[in-house]
Motif scaffolding. Structure first.
Motif, mmCIF file in Angstrom:
data_model
loop_
_atom_site.group_PDB
_atom_site.id
_atom_site.type_symbol
_atom_site.label_atom_id
_atom_site.label_comp_id
_atom_site.label_asym_id
_atom_site.label_seq_id
_atom_site.Cartn_x
_atom_site.Cartn_y
_atom_site.Cartn_z
ATOM 1 N N LEU A 151 0.880 -1.187 0.000
ATOM 2 C CA LEU A 151 0.000 0.000 0.000
ATOM 3 C C LEU A 151 0.906 1.222 0.000
ATOM 4 O O LEU A 151 1.761 1.362 0.869
ATOM 5 C CB LEU A 151 -0.884 -0.034 1.254
ATOM 6 N N LYS A 152 0.727 2.050 -1.023
ATOM 7 C CA LYS A 152 1.654 3.169 -1.153
ATOM 8 C C LYS A 152 0.910 4.485 -1.355
ATOM 9 O O LYS A 152 0.008 4.568 -2.194
ATOM 10 C CB LYS A 152 2.575 2.900 -2.354
ATOM 11 N N LEU A 153 1.280 5.486 -0.565
ATOM 12 C CA LEU A 153 0.824 6.847 -0.833
ATOM 13 C C LEU A 153 1.987 7.563 -1.501
ATOM 14 O O LEU A 153 3.118 7.523 -1.004
ATOM 15 C CB LEU A 153 0.470 7.589 0.468
ATOM 16 N N HIS A 154 1.713 8.204 -2.639
ATOM 17 C CA HIS A 154 2.788 8.869 -3.369
ATOM 18 C C HIS A 154 2.427 10.340 -3.576
ATOM 19 O O HIS A 154 1.459 10.648 -4.263
ATOM 20 C CB HIS A 154 2.997 8.164 -4.721
ATOM 21 N N ASN A 155 3.193 11.209 -2.938
ATOM 22 C CA ASN A 155 2.981 12.674 -3.048
ATOM 23 C C ASN A 155 1.535 13.064 -2.806
ATOM 24 O O ASN A 155 0.938 13.828 -3.572
ATOM 25 C CB ASN A 155 3.406 13.177 -4.433
ATOM 26 N N ASN B 251 0.195 17.318 3.542
ATOM 27 C CA ASN B 251 1.060 17.972 2.573
ATOM 28 C C ASN B 251 2.098 17.005 2.008
ATOM 29 O O ASN B 251 3.056 16.655 2.681
ATOM 30 C CB ASN B 251 1.750 19.171 3.256
ATOM 31 N N ASN B 252 1.851 16.522 0.795
ATOM 32 C CA ASN B 252 2.866 15.803 0.029
ATOM 33 C C ASN B 252 3.448 14.601 0.786
ATOM 34 O O ASN B 252 4.656 14.488 0.959
ATOM 35 C CB ASN B 252 3.991 16.795 -0.325
ATOM 36 N N VAL B 253 2.575 13.728 1.203
ATOM 37 C CA VAL B 253 3.011 12.547 1.969
ATOM 38 C C VAL B 253 3.316 11.385 1.027
ATOM 39 O O VAL B 253 2.522 11.053 0.146
ATOM 40 C CB VAL B 253 1.919 12.132 2.982
ATOM 41 N N THR B 254 4.496 10.811 1.207
ATOM 42 C CA THR B 254 4.865 9.591 0.492
ATOM 43 C C THR B 254 5.260 8.559 1.530
ATOM 44 O O THR B 254 6.113 8.824 2.383
ATOM 45 C CB THR B 254 6.051 9.848 -0.470
ATOM 46 N N LEU B 255 4.602 7.406 1.497
ATOM 47 C CA LEU B 255 4.989 6.321 2.406
ATOM 48 C C LEU B 255 4.499 4.995 1.841
ATOM 49 O O LEU B 255 3.560 4.951 1.052
ATOM 50 C CB LEU B 255 4.466 6.553 3.825
ATOM 51 N N ILE C 163 -1.725 3.690 -4.178
ATOM 52 C CA ILE C 163 -1.550 2.423 -4.884
ATOM 53 C C ILE C 163 -1.769 1.279 -3.892
ATOM 54 O O ILE C 163 -1.079 1.194 -2.874
ATOM 55 C CB ILE C 163 -0.108 2.282 -5.460
ATOM 56 N N VAL C 164 -2.735 0.428 -4.172
ATOM 57 C CA VAL C 164 -2.973 -0.746 -3.327
ATOM 58 C C VAL C 164 -2.781 -1.962 -4.217
ATOM 59 O O VAL C 164 -3.511 -2.134 -5.198
ATOM 60 C CB VAL C 164 -4.381 -0.727 -2.707
ATOM 61 N N GLY C 165 -1.800 -2.784 -3.887
ATOM 62 C CA GLY C 165 -1.431 -3.882 -4.797
ATOM 63 C C GLY C 165 -0.935 -3.263 -6.093
ATOM 64 O O GLY C 165 0.002 -2.471 -6.092
ATOM 65 N N GLU C 166 -1.614 -3.580 -7.166
ATOM 66 C CA GLU C 166 -1.217 -3.043 -8.478
ATOM 67 C C GLU C 166 -2.111 -1.867 -8.888
ATOM 68 O O GLU C 166 -1.908 -1.273 -9.939
ATOM 69 C CB GLU C 166 -1.366 -4.135 -9.559
ATOM 70 N N GLN C 167 -3.103 -1.564 -8.049
ATOM 71 C CA GLN C 167 -4.158 -0.645 -8.490
ATOM 72 C C GLN C 167 -3.971 0.762 -7.930
ATOM 73 O O GLN C 167 -3.725 0.919 -6.733
ATOM 74 C CB GLN C 167 -5.499 -1.217 -8.011
ATOM 75 N N ASN C 168 -4.109 1.766 -8.800
ATOM 76 C CA ASN C 168 -4.091 3.151 -8.345
ATOM 77 C C ASN C 168 -5.539 3.575 -8.049
ATOM 78 O O ASN C 168 -6.332 3.778 -8.955
ATOM 79 C CB ASN C 168 -3.479 4.040 -9.424
ATOM 80 N N LEU C 169 -5.868 3.694 -6.762
ATOM 81 C CA LEU C 169 -7.260 3.963 -6.385
ATOM 82 C C LEU C 169 -7.741 5.314 -6.908
ATOM 83 O O LEU C 169 -8.918 5.496 -7.211
ATOM 84 C CB LEU C 169 -7.443 3.906 -4.863
ATOM 85 N N VAL C 170 -6.818 6.267 -7.005
ATOM 86 C CA VAL C 170 -7.186 7.610 -7.449
ATOM 87 C C VAL C 170 -7.666 7.587 -8.902
ATOM 88 O O VAL C 170 -8.515 8.380 -9.302
ATOM 89 C CB VAL C 170 -5.979 8.561 -7.277
ATOM 90 N N MET D 59 -7.378 8.291 3.399
ATOM 91 C CA MET D 59 -6.980 8.347 1.984
ATOM 92 C C MET D 59 -6.430 6.998 1.510
ATOM 93 O O MET D 59 -6.357 6.749 0.315
ATOM 94 C CB MET D 59 -5.970 9.474 1.754
ATOM 95 N N MET D 60 -6.061 6.131 2.472
ATOM 96 C CA MET D 60 -5.498 4.832 2.086
ATOM 97 C C MET D 60 -6.527 3.926 1.397
ATOM 98 O O MET D 60 -6.162 2.994 0.716
ATOM 99 C CB MET D 60 -4.902 4.114 3.298
ATOM 100 N N ASN D 61 -7.827 4.173 1.656
ATOM 101 C CA ASN D 61 -8.847 3.445 0.885
ATOM 102 C C ASN D 61 -9.726 4.417 0.099
ATOM 103 O O ASN D 61 -10.802 4.064 -0.363
ATOM 104 C CB ASN D 61 -9.701 2.541 1.777
ATOM 105 N N CYS D 62 -9.223 5.652 -0.041
ATOM 106 C CA CYS D 62 -9.938 6.704 -0.769
ATOM 107 C C CYS D 62 -11.324 6.976 -0.194
ATOM 108 O O CYS D 62 -12.221 7.410 -0.907
ATOM 109 C CB CYS D 62 -10.007 6.409 -2.266
ATOM 110 N N LEU D 63 -11.513 6.704 1.090
ATOM 111 C CA LEU D 63 -12.714 7.164 1.763
ATOM 112 C C LEU D 63 -12.684 8.690 1.735
ATOM 113 O O LEU D 63 -13.699 9.360 1.668
ATOM 114 C CB LEU D 63 -12.690 6.655 3.212
#
Ligand SMILES: Nc1ncnc2c1ncn2[C@@H]1O[C@H](COP(=O)(O)OP(=O)(O)OP(=O)(O)O)[C@@H](O)[C@H]1O
Ligand SMILES: [Mg+2]
Length: 245
Positions: free
Chosen positions: A2-6, A18-22, A59-66, A46-50
């Motif tokens: 599970l990835k948050l990118h910017n 503000n601009n979190v990547t983890l 990004i969860v697995g291979e999928q970009n939820l956004v 935001m990790m499940n786009c609630l």
């Protein structure tokens, strides 16, 4: 996994995140700690786009939820369970029905629902309470029902927003034990938001310190277990928290 990118989130003029990547790795228990208003819940949601990010990718697995369609997003959310501080149970439904809701929403085959609900209730030790209503349960029991509901669709990830903040110390330890069992026995990755260092220290493998909407640091910690917390010395993370982050 599970990835948050910017990722950023604005509420009107206010920049809450503000601009979190983890990146949360598969199989870990990942903590988010920080002061009230730091942005922990917003990051978690935001990790499940609630909560939809204002910018950035989830990004969860291979999928970009956004970038997913509503239908793809619904499918992805089946693999992401969530629990909250105030349990969010449906007051006029029984324990059984509260867990069953998750299966109904996910269009789980009707013939197998009862078996699955009872498996989940058994995992949290509440089979005998299936006909009770939330008002007849203690706080710890309510959180167990919420956990059973979150597990119903066999999630890969469980997001927990202050899951023990309304509970006394003994019940907190019991719920943390359940979460640890879910991580170990069911191989579910867990993200847990807390403002209490004790909670984080007991079960997390890594902790992200959030300050003013930003990631201040991500630190490895050796989970010290659920009992005997008073016997352990303060850690580096305590110092960060004491510095007011
Ligand atoms: N729906 C919303 N509308 C407007 N502002 C919001 C909303 N949700 C959060 N905020 C603001 O975003 C910032 C971060 O809030 P968030 O709830 O993520 O913090 P938190 O770290 O979870 O705090 P707490 O420990 O009190 O739960 C805060 O300033 C908050 O007021
Ligand atoms: Mg919060």
């Amino acid at each position: 996994m599970l990835k948050l990118h910017n990722v950023s989130k604005c509420y009107g003029q206010q920049l809450a995140v503000n601009n979190v990547t983890l990146t949360v790795e598969a199989g870990e228990i990942f903590g988010l700690i920080g002061q009230s208003g730091a942005g922990k819940s917003t990051i978690l949601r935001m990790m499940n786009c609630l909560e939809e990010p204002t910018s950035g990718d989830v990004i969860v697995g291979e999928q970009n939820l956004v970038k997913s369609t509503p239908r793809q997003l619904r499918a992805a959310r089946k693999s992401i369970g969530m629990i909250f501080q105030h349990f969010n149970l449906v007051a006029n439904k029984t324990v059984f029905q509260n867990v069953e809701i998750a299966l109904v929403l996910a269009k789980y085959p009707k013939a197998q629902r009862k078996k699955r609900v009872m498996e989940c209730l058994q995992f949290v030790g509440l089979q005998a309470f299936q006909s009770k209503y939330p008002a007849q349960l203690s706080g710890g029991q309510k959180q167990r029902v919420a956990i059973a509901r979150a597990l119903a669709n066999e999630p890969a990830v469980l997001l927990c927003d202050e899951p023990t903040s309304s509970l006394d110390p003994k019940t907190t330890a019991e719920i943390l034990h359940v979460l640890q069992e879910i991580n170990k026995r069911l191989d579910v990755t867990i993200v847990i938001v807390s403002h209490e260092m004790d909670v984080i220290k007991r079960i997390c493998h890594r902790v992200c310190v959030v300050s003013k909407g930003e990631v201040y640091d991500i630190v490895n910690i050796e989970p010290i277990g659920i009992a005997k917390i008073e016997d352990h010395p303060q850690t580096f993370v305590d110092e960060l928290v004491r510095e007011g982050l």
